[in-house]
Write a protein that holds these residues in place. Structure first.
Motif, mmCIF file in Angstrom:
data_model
loop_
_atom_site.group_PDB
_atom_site.id
_atom_site.type_symbol
_atom_site.label_atom_id
_atom_site.label_comp_id
_atom_site.label_asym_id
_atom_site.label_seq_id
_atom_site.Cartn_x
_atom_site.Cartn_y
_atom_site.Cartn_z
ATOM 1 N N THR A 138 57.361 33.578 48.681
ATOM 2 C CA THR A 138 57.102 34.559 49.857
ATOM 3 C C THR A 138 55.844 34.553 50.595
ATOM 4 N N GLY A 139 54.966 34.582 49.542
ATOM 5 C CA GLY A 139 53.365 34.693 49.691
ATOM 6 C C GLY A 139 53.112 36.111 49.975
ATOM 7 N N LYS A 140 54.062 37.242 49.705
ATOM 8 C CA LYS A 140 53.911 38.509 50.076
ATOM 9 C C LYS A 140 53.148 39.085 48.782
ATOM 10 N N PRO A 141 52.138 40.139 48.750
ATOM 11 C CA PRO A 141 51.464 40.654 47.748
ATOM 12 C C PRO A 141 52.356 41.259 46.687
ATOM 13 N N ILE A 142 52.008 40.854 45.551
ATOM 14 C CA ILE A 142 52.750 41.436 44.322
ATOM 15 C C ILE A 142 53.038 42.725 44.175
ATOM 16 N N ARG A 143 52.157 43.848 44.704
ATOM 17 C CA ARG A 143 52.680 45.154 44.609
ATOM 18 C C ARG A 143 53.607 45.496 45.555
ATOM 19 N N GLU A 144 53.712 44.660 46.863
ATOM 20 C CA GLU A 144 54.863 44.667 47.297
ATOM 21 C C GLU A 144 56.085 44.171 47.119
ATOM 22 N N SER A 145 56.206 42.973 46.385
ATOM 23 C CA SER A 145 57.278 42.667 45.513
ATOM 24 C C SER A 145 57.571 43.445 44.535
ATOM 25 N N ARG A 146 56.748 44.097 43.868
ATOM 26 C CA ARG A 146 57.306 44.847 42.726
ATOM 27 C C ARG A 146 57.695 46.248 43.126
ATOM 28 N N LYS A 151 39.367 46.058 57.242
ATOM 29 C CA LYS A 151 39.148 46.312 55.692
ATOM 30 C C LYS A 151 40.566 45.826 54.930
ATOM 31 N N ILE A 152 41.495 45.620 55.639
ATOM 32 C CA ILE A 152 42.695 45.225 55.097
ATOM 33 C C ILE A 152 42.411 43.849 54.183
ATOM 34 N N ARG A 153 42.678 43.959 52.814
ATOM 35 C CA ARG A 153 42.264 42.887 51.988
ATOM 36 C C ARG A 153 43.363 41.798 51.912
ATOM 37 N N ILE A 154 42.945 40.751 52.478
ATOM 38 C CA ILE A 154 43.913 39.529 52.637
ATOM 39 C C ILE A 154 43.480 38.584 51.836
ATOM 40 N N ASP A 155 44.362 38.231 50.678
ATOM 41 C CA ASP A 155 43.841 37.600 49.365
ATOM 42 C C ASP A 155 45.056 36.728 48.973
ATOM 43 N N ASP A 156 44.782 36.373 47.727
ATOM 44 C CA ASP A 156 45.868 35.576 46.746
ATOM 45 C C ASP A 156 46.669 36.695 46.433
ATOM 46 N N PRO A 157 48.093 36.492 46.969
ATOM 47 C CA PRO A 157 49.122 37.488 46.704
ATOM 48 C C PRO A 157 49.405 37.788 45.195
ATOM 49 N N SER A 208 50.183 35.633 52.440
ATOM 50 C CA SER A 208 50.279 34.537 53.346
ATOM 51 C C SER A 208 51.767 34.737 54.125
ATOM 52 N N LEU A 209 51.644 33.996 55.311
ATOM 53 C CA LEU A 209 53.170 33.962 55.779
ATOM 54 C C LEU A 209 53.976 32.959 55.115
ATOM 55 N N VAL A 210 55.195 33.035 55.432
ATOM 56 C CA VAL A 210 56.140 32.418 54.436
ATOM 57 C C VAL A 210 56.076 30.718 54.539
ATOM 58 N N SER A 211 55.667 30.273 55.624
ATOM 59 C CA SER A 211 55.853 28.879 55.788
ATOM 60 C C SER A 211 54.759 28.284 56.853
ATOM 61 N N ARG A 212 54.785 26.869 56.819
ATOM 62 C CA ARG A 212 53.703 26.390 57.916
ATOM 63 C C ARG A 212 54.480 26.668 59.274
ATOM 64 N N ALA A 213 55.787 26.445 59.256
ATOM 65 C CA ALA A 213 56.394 26.559 60.663
ATOM 66 C C ALA A 213 56.364 28.028 61.193
ATOM 67 N N GLN A 214 56.434 29.284 60.401
ATOM 68 C CA GLN A 214 56.187 30.580 60.670
ATOM 69 C C GLN A 214 54.893 30.788 61.179
ATOM 70 N N PHE A 215 53.757 30.006 60.326
ATOM 71 C CA PHE A 215 52.352 30.168 60.795
ATOM 72 C C PHE A 215 52.050 29.461 62.230
ATOM 73 N N GLU A 216 52.633 28.302 62.364
ATOM 74 C CA GLU A 216 52.586 27.587 63.964
ATOM 75 C C GLU A 216 52.975 28.741 64.748
ATOM 76 N N SER A 217 54.101 29.274 64.507
ATOM 77 C CA SER A 217 55.172 30.066 65.587
ATOM 78 C C SER A 217 54.180 31.431 65.856
ATOM 79 N N VAL A 218 53.425 31.897 64.774
ATOM 80 C CA VAL A 218 52.633 33.064 65.106
ATOM 81 C C VAL A 218 51.370 32.608 65.931
ATOM 82 N N LYS A 219 50.930 31.614 65.471
ATOM 83 C CA LYS A 219 49.694 31.086 66.250
ATOM 84 C C LYS A 219 49.866 30.742 67.800
ATOM 85 N N SER A 220 51.017 30.433 67.897
ATOM 86 C CA SER A 220 51.298 30.086 69.352
ATOM 87 C C SER A 220 51.460 31.396 70.130
ATOM 88 N N TYR A 221 52.093 32.306 69.513
ATOM 89 C CA TYR A 221 52.218 33.576 70.184
ATOM 90 C C TYR A 221 50.939 34.255 70.534
#
Ligand code: NAP
Ligand code: MG
Length: 491
Positions: free
Chosen positions: A95-103, A312-318, A327-340
Motif C-alpha cells: 500500500t505504501g502506508k507507514p508500518i506503524r499504521e499497518s501494525r 513537520k510531518i515525516r514523509i519517508d520510507d514507509p 507513498s500513495l498506492v499507485s501511479r494512477a492515484q498519484f496522477e489523480s491527486v496531482k491533477s486535483y
C-alpha cells in the motif's frame, strides 16, 4: 527494500492454487516502483470454483454450534495478532502506508473486530411474540448464504475483517475479492487461517480485476449477499447487478467529510486531530477531513499553528518505524491527486503547503501533505472525493452557514464538530447529514459502533450489531396453540 518478487496463488477451498488459465498479474511496491509480487489472476471459471467451495462449506458452517464458530473466530484473531509483524510489512509494501499504521491501525483494529464478532456469534437471538392465547410467534435468525466481499485498496485488511468477522459470526461463508493493487496481505492471512484449522471453503480469496473477477462474483447465482466497499461510481454498478436476482447488498462508498471548528474550540487539540483527519493513511481514507471549515474568528490562528505542524510531518520510507506519511498506492492515484491539486489552484485556492512529490524522492508515489486555503465551497476540490493528502480550508461565519456548506454534497459518510458548547455540539450533530460523527476528536472507527454512510456514501452498516444484521435473514414462525383450526369455509 529491493528483494525477490513474491508469489501468491488464489485461495480456494483451503488451498493455494493457480488460476485455471494460468494467468497472473504483477504488483509493484509503490514506494520504490520495483516489482513486488506476482499474483494469480482469477477469471470467471476460478470465481465459479470459489463460490462452489463456499457453497459446499455453507452446508456445515452455519450448523456448527455458535460457541464453536465463536472459537474459530477468536482463533483467527489470535493468529492475526501473532503474525502481525509479518503481515503488517506486507501491507506496507503493497500500500505504501507507514508500518506503524499497518501494525497498530490496520491489524490492531482487525484483531479487535474479530474479537468483537467472536463474542457476537453466541448472541444471535430471535424474539418471541405472544400474539393471542392461541398464537405464539417466534423469529429465527438465519445466515443469508454465501457472501461476496469486495474490498478497496486503502485499508485492504481492516475493511476485509469488518466483513469477515460479521459474516462468520452470522454463519455465512465467504468469497473475497481484494483490490488488484493490494491482494497480498489478505492472501497471507488466508494461508494462516487454513493452518489454524478454519474448515475448507469457509473463506476463499480470489485476486483479480474488478471488471472480470469482481463482476463474475457479484453476478454469480449462488451468491446471496454482496458487501462492497469502494467508489460510489462502481457501487452504483454493483447495486444494479445485485438487483437482477435481488441479492442482499450493503455499500460503503465515497465521502467528503467536513470538520467544523467553532471559535470556542480548543485550538491546539483541534489542530492535532485534524493532522490525523487530513493526512492519516496519506489521506487515502474515506473519512478523511477534506473540507476543513474554520470559523472566521480563529481562521488565521488555527492555520498558523496547523501549517507549522503540517510542515513537520515525516514523509519517508514507509517501512521505517518513525515514518508518519508514506507513498500513495499507485501511479494512477498519484496522477489523480496531482491533477486535483492543479485544478484547485486553477480555481483560485491559495496554496499554504505542498502540492507534489517532496524533492528528496526521485521515485515512489510520495505526495506532500497539501493545504489549500480560501477554497470556495462550490469548487472542484471542495466537491469531489480526492482520496489523497489535500485538505481544502473553507472559512465560515455562522452555524447555519457551516451546516449548509457541510450538507451541500452528494456524500454523507463522516464529519467532525469542534466546540465546547454542548448544546451547539448536539444541534450540529443532528444537523449534519452523515452516518458517523466525531465531537472534539477525529478518526477511529470502533468495532462496537455501527458505521455507514448517508446519501451516496452507501447503504447499510458495518460493525456493531447492525453490521451483523446485514448477514442475517429473519424468519417468522407462527405456532397455533388452540385445539381447533378456526373455521372459514361453511360447507
Ligand atoms: P473502486 O475502484 O470502486 O474498487 C473497489 C473494489 O471493487 C475493487 O476490488 C475493484 O477491483 C472492485 N471492482 C471494480 N469494478 C467492479 C465490478 N464491475 N464488479 C465488482 N467489483 C468491481 O474503489 P478503490 O479505488 O479500490 O477505492 C477507493 C474508493 O473506496 C473511494 O471512493 C473510497 O471512498 C471508497 N472507500 C469507502 C469506504 C467506506 O467505508 N465508505 C472505505 C474505504 C474506501 P479492482 O481493484 O480490480 O479495480
Ligand atoms: Mg478504483
Amino acid at each position: 527494500m529491493g528483494s525477490a518478487v513474491r508469489r501468491y496463488g488464489l485461495f480456494i477451498d483451503g488451498k493455494e492454487m493457480d488460476s485455471v488459465s494460468g494467468k497472473t498479474f504483477m504488483r509493484e511496491n509503490p514506494a520504490t516502483e520495483e516489482p513486488f509480487a506476482e499474483i494469480a489472476e482469477a477469471q470467471r471459471e476460478d470465481v465459479d470454483r470459489a463460490v462452489k467451495a463456499a457453497k459446499l462449506a455453507f452446508e456445515k458452517w452455519p450448523h456448527l454450534p455458535p460457541r464453536e464458530r465463536s472459537k474459530f473466530i477468536y482463533r483467527l484473531a489470535e493468529t492475526l495478532d501473532k503474525n502481525k509483524d509479518k503481515i503488517a510489512l506486507t501491507n506496507t509494501l503493497e500500500t505504501g502506508k507507514p508500518i506503524r499504521e499497518s501494525r497498530v491501525v490496520e491489524i490492531g483494529n482487525s484483531v479487535r473486530t474479530l474479537e468483537y464478532y467472536a463474542g457476537a456469534a453466541t448472541k444471535l437471538n430471535g424474539e418471541s411474540m405472544s400474539i393471542s392465547d392461541d398464537l405464539l410467534t417466534i423469529t429465527l435468525r438465519e445466515p443469508v448464504g454465501v457472501a461476496a466481499h469486495i474490498i478497496p485498496w486503502n485499508f485492504p485488511l481492516l475493511l476485509s475483517f469488518w466483513k469477515i468477522g460479521a459474516a462468520l459470526a452470522a454463519g455465512c461463508t465467504i468469497v473475497l475479492k481484494p483490490a488488484t493493487d493490494t491482494p497480498c496481505g489478505i492472501l497471507e492471512f488466508a494461508r494462516l487461517a487454513a493452518e489454524a484449522g478454519l474448515p475448507d471453503g469457509v473463506f476463499n480469496v480470489i485476486p483479480g480485476r474488478g471488471s472480470i473477477a469482481g463482476q463474475a462474483l457479484i453476478e454469480h447465482p449462488d451468491i446471496s449477499k454482496i458487501a462492497f466497499t469502494g467508489s460510489t461510481e462502481v457501487g452504483k454498478g454493483v447495486m444494479n447487478t445485485a438487483s437482477q436476482s435481488i441479492k442482499r447488498v450493503s455499500l460503503e462508498l465515497g465521502g467528503k467529510a467536513p470538520c467544523i471548528v467553532f471559535d470556542d474550540a480548543e485550538i491546539e487539540e483541534a489542530v492535532e486531530a485534524n493532522l490525523r483527519g487530513g493526512f492519516f493513511n496519506q489521506g487515502e481514507n474515506c473519512t478523511a477531513v477534506t473540507r476543513l471549515l474554520l470559523h472566521e474568528n480563529i481562521y488565521a490562528k488555527f492555520l498558523s499553528s496547523y501549517i507549522d505542524r503540517v510542515k513537520k510531518i515525516r514523509i519517508d520510507d514507509p517501512t521505517k518505524e518513525e515514518t508518519e506519511m508514506g507513498s500513495l498506492v499507485s501511479r494512477a492515484q498519484f496522477e489523480s491527486v496531482k491533477s486535483y491539486f492543479e485544478k484547485g489552484v486553477e480555481e483560485g485556492a491559495k496554496v499554504l503547503h505542498g502540492g507534489g512529490r517532496p524533492k528528496k524522492f526521485s521515485k515512489g508515489y510520495f505526495f506532500e501533505p497539501t493545504v489549500l486555503a480560501d477554497v470556495k465551497p462550490t469548487s472542484t476540490v471542495a466537491c469531489d472525493e480526492i482520496f489523497g493528502p489535500i485538505v481544502a480550508v473553507i472559512p465560515f461565519k455562522t452555524e447555519e452557514e457551516a451546516i449548509r456548506i457541510s450538507n451541500d454534497t452528494i456524500y454523507g459518510l463522516a464529519g467532525g464538530i469542534w466546540t465546547q458548547n454542548l448544546k451547539r455540539a448536539l444541534r450540529m450533530a443532528k444537523a449534519v447529514k452523515a452516518g458517523y460523527l466525531w465531537v472534539n476528536t477525529y478518526g477511529g472507527i470502533i468495532p462496537e459502533t455501527p458505521y455507514g454512510g448517508f446519501k451516496q456514501s452507501g447503504i447499510g452498516k458495518e460493525l456493531g450489531t447492525e453490521g451483523l444484521e446485514m448477514y442475517l435473514e429473519t424468519k417468522a414462525v407462527n405456532i397455533y396453540l388452540g385445539d381447533k383450526t378456526p373455521r372459514w369455509y361453511k360447507g
